[in-house]
Design a protein around this motif. Structure first.
Motif, PDB file in Angstrom:
ATOM      1  N   LEU A 133      -4.550   1.653   9.273  1.00 44.69           N
ATOM      2  CA  LEU A 133      -5.328   0.766   8.405  1.00 44.69           C
ATOM      3  C   LEU A 133      -4.677   0.592   7.036  1.00 44.69           C
ATOM      4  CD1 LEU A 133      -7.178   2.480   6.099  1.00 44.69           C
ATOM      5  CD2 LEU A 133      -8.315   3.227   8.188  1.00 44.69           C
ATOM      6  N   HIS A 134      -3.908   1.585   6.601  1.00 42.27           N
ATOM      7  CA  HIS A 134      -3.265   1.507   5.286  1.00 42.27           C
ATOM      8  C   HIS A 134      -2.117   0.495   5.278  1.00 42.27           C
ATOM      9  CE1 HIS A 134      -5.581   4.835   3.619  1.00 42.27           C
ATOM     10  NE2 HIS A 134      -5.409   5.452   4.775  1.00 42.27           N
ATOM     11  N   GLU A 135      -1.688   0.078   6.450  1.00 45.12           N
ATOM     12  CA  GLU A 135      -0.691  -0.993   6.559  1.00 45.12           C
ATOM     13  C   GLU A 135      -1.359  -2.321   6.909  1.00 45.12           C
ATOM     14  OE1 GLU A 135       2.228   0.112   9.414  1.00 45.12           O
ATOM     15  OE2 GLU A 135       2.924   1.868   8.296  1.00 45.12           O
ATOM     16  N   ILE A 136      -2.318  -2.267   7.828  1.00 48.22           N
ATOM     17  CA  ILE A 136      -2.943  -3.487   8.349  1.00 48.22           C
ATOM     18  C   ILE A 136      -3.818  -4.162   7.297  1.00 48.22           C
ATOM     19  CG2 ILE A 136      -4.591  -4.367  10.046  1.00 48.22           C
ATOM     20  CD1 ILE A 136      -3.601  -2.057  11.899  1.00 48.22           C
ATOM     21  N   VAL A 137      -4.671  -3.392   6.635  1.00 42.54           N
ATOM     22  CA  VAL A 137      -5.643  -3.985   5.711  1.00 42.54           C
ATOM     23  C   VAL A 137      -4.962  -4.624   4.500  1.00 42.54           C
ATOM     24  CG1 VAL A 137      -7.655  -3.563   4.256  1.00 42.54           C
ATOM     25  CG2 VAL A 137      -7.510  -2.506   6.521  1.00 42.54           C
ATOM     26  N   PRO A 138      -4.001  -3.956   3.834  1.00 45.61           N
ATOM     27  CA  PRO A 138      -3.320  -4.635   2.726  1.00 45.61           C
ATOM     28  C   PRO A 138      -2.597  -5.903   3.152  1.00 45.61           C
ATOM     29  CG  PRO A 138      -2.976  -2.271   2.574  1.00 45.61           C
ATOM     30  CD  PRO A 138      -3.617  -2.534   3.914  1.00 45.61           C
TER      31      PRO A 138
END
Length: 317
Positions: A302-307
């Motif tokens: 999520l720390h890659e996908i959400v940004p």
């Protein structure tokens, strides 16, 4: 002809959107009388909108000292109406509304059905139990059965009515009233309230830390002009204010778009958001229960996908 009283939710001359839900929910019980409690004349600027929503009558229940009182003006108004002309009463299922309902039931010797999702023409009402896994129908006794409706459980359906205003003078405070001696208005939030948001980005324990909410969850919510929600785990950890909690012990929401970021999908949480229009789950564990109710599931960091999602949304504005 049968009729029903609806306690109007309003603030600073504006209707709370939940009022439209209450009027729609109450309509099967009969002709709607919308009860506006406040300082004298508070109903006038709201009457046209209440009529468009389906209120045949708008009762202007006014007390000159309303701003220095709590709860009892609403209880007094509905008690007087129910005593003179008994009918069902519909209230929003907030902490404030449920308190009013309890006091009113004691005065009117009528039953209360709290936190219901629908009211039926035969005066029964529908509850969701066990985190939404079971639906049941119950009835309340008395001449003025009282219902508190969960926000987000009813889709408003406007139905034009006359909205005629009828004044009602409320009694002044007595020794039983709690007096408001000082009041500081909370600062206006930059984001919409959970109950009114069309888009909600909810963060769970999988977000990892308090700092990640500011770095990951909040920017996505802002890109969508939406609200931030949290699971109970997050509130218990102190990562985010508990007033943003969604679930059995928090808010019930029904946005057009719900995005769960690092949310596992425990019943405690999903019971408060499963009626959302489109549900998107972002989690590195594809076996989490949230994927069973999601319309779209994204498995990954999520720390890659959400940004990346936030950047893409902002680039299209």
């Amino acid at each position: 002809m049968s009729h029903v009283y609806v306690l109007v939710e309003h603030d600073a001359g504006q209707l709370n959107p939940v009022t439209a839900e209450l009027i729609t929910a109450a309509r099967p019980l009969g002709v709607v009388s919308a009860v506006v409690v406040g300082t004298p004349g508070s109903a006038e600027p709201l009457a046209a909108e209440l009529g468009a929503l389906g209120a045949e009558q708008v009762i202007d229940a006014g007390a000159a000292d309303y701003d220095s009182r709590l709860l009892l003006p609403e209880v007094d108004a509905l008690h007087a109406l129910g005593s003179a002309n008994p009918a069902p009463i519909v209230i929003s299922a907030t902490e404030y509304g449920n308190e009013i309902a309890g006091r009113l039931a004691a005065r009117l010797a009528s039953g209360v059905l709290a936190n219901v999702i629908a009211v039926n023409a035969d005066r029964t009402a529908t509850h969701l139990l066990f985190g939404g896994q079971l639906e049941t129908v119950a009835a309340a006794g008395g001449a003025c059965p009282i219902y508190t409706i969960r926000a987000g459980s009813v889709t408003p359906v406007p139905q034009a009515a006359s909205g005629a205003v009828a004044p009602m003078q409320l009694p002044a405070a007595t020794a039983k009233d709690a007096a408001v001696v000082n009041f500081t208005k909370a600062a206006d939030a930059d984001r919409p309230a959970l109950s009114q948001a069309k888009a909600i980005v909810a963060g769970g324990r999988g977000v990892g830390s308090e700092e990640s909410f500011g770095a990951v969850v909040e920017p996505l919510a802002d890109a969508l002009s939406g609200a931030v929600g949290v699971t109970r785990d997050v509130a218990d950890e102190g990562w985010y204010d508990a007033k943003y909690q969604i679930g059995q012990t928090g808010e019930t929401v029904s946005p057009d778009l719900y995005i769960g970021v690092g949310v596992s999908g425990a019943i405690q949480h999903t019971s408060g958001m499963q009626s959302s229009g489109t549900i998107v789950a972002i989690n590195q564990d594809g076996d989490e229960p949230i994927f069973q109710i999601a319309d779209l599931g994204v498995v990954g960091d999520l720390h890659e996908i959400v940004p990346a999602l936030t950047e893409e949304l902002n680039s299209r504005k």
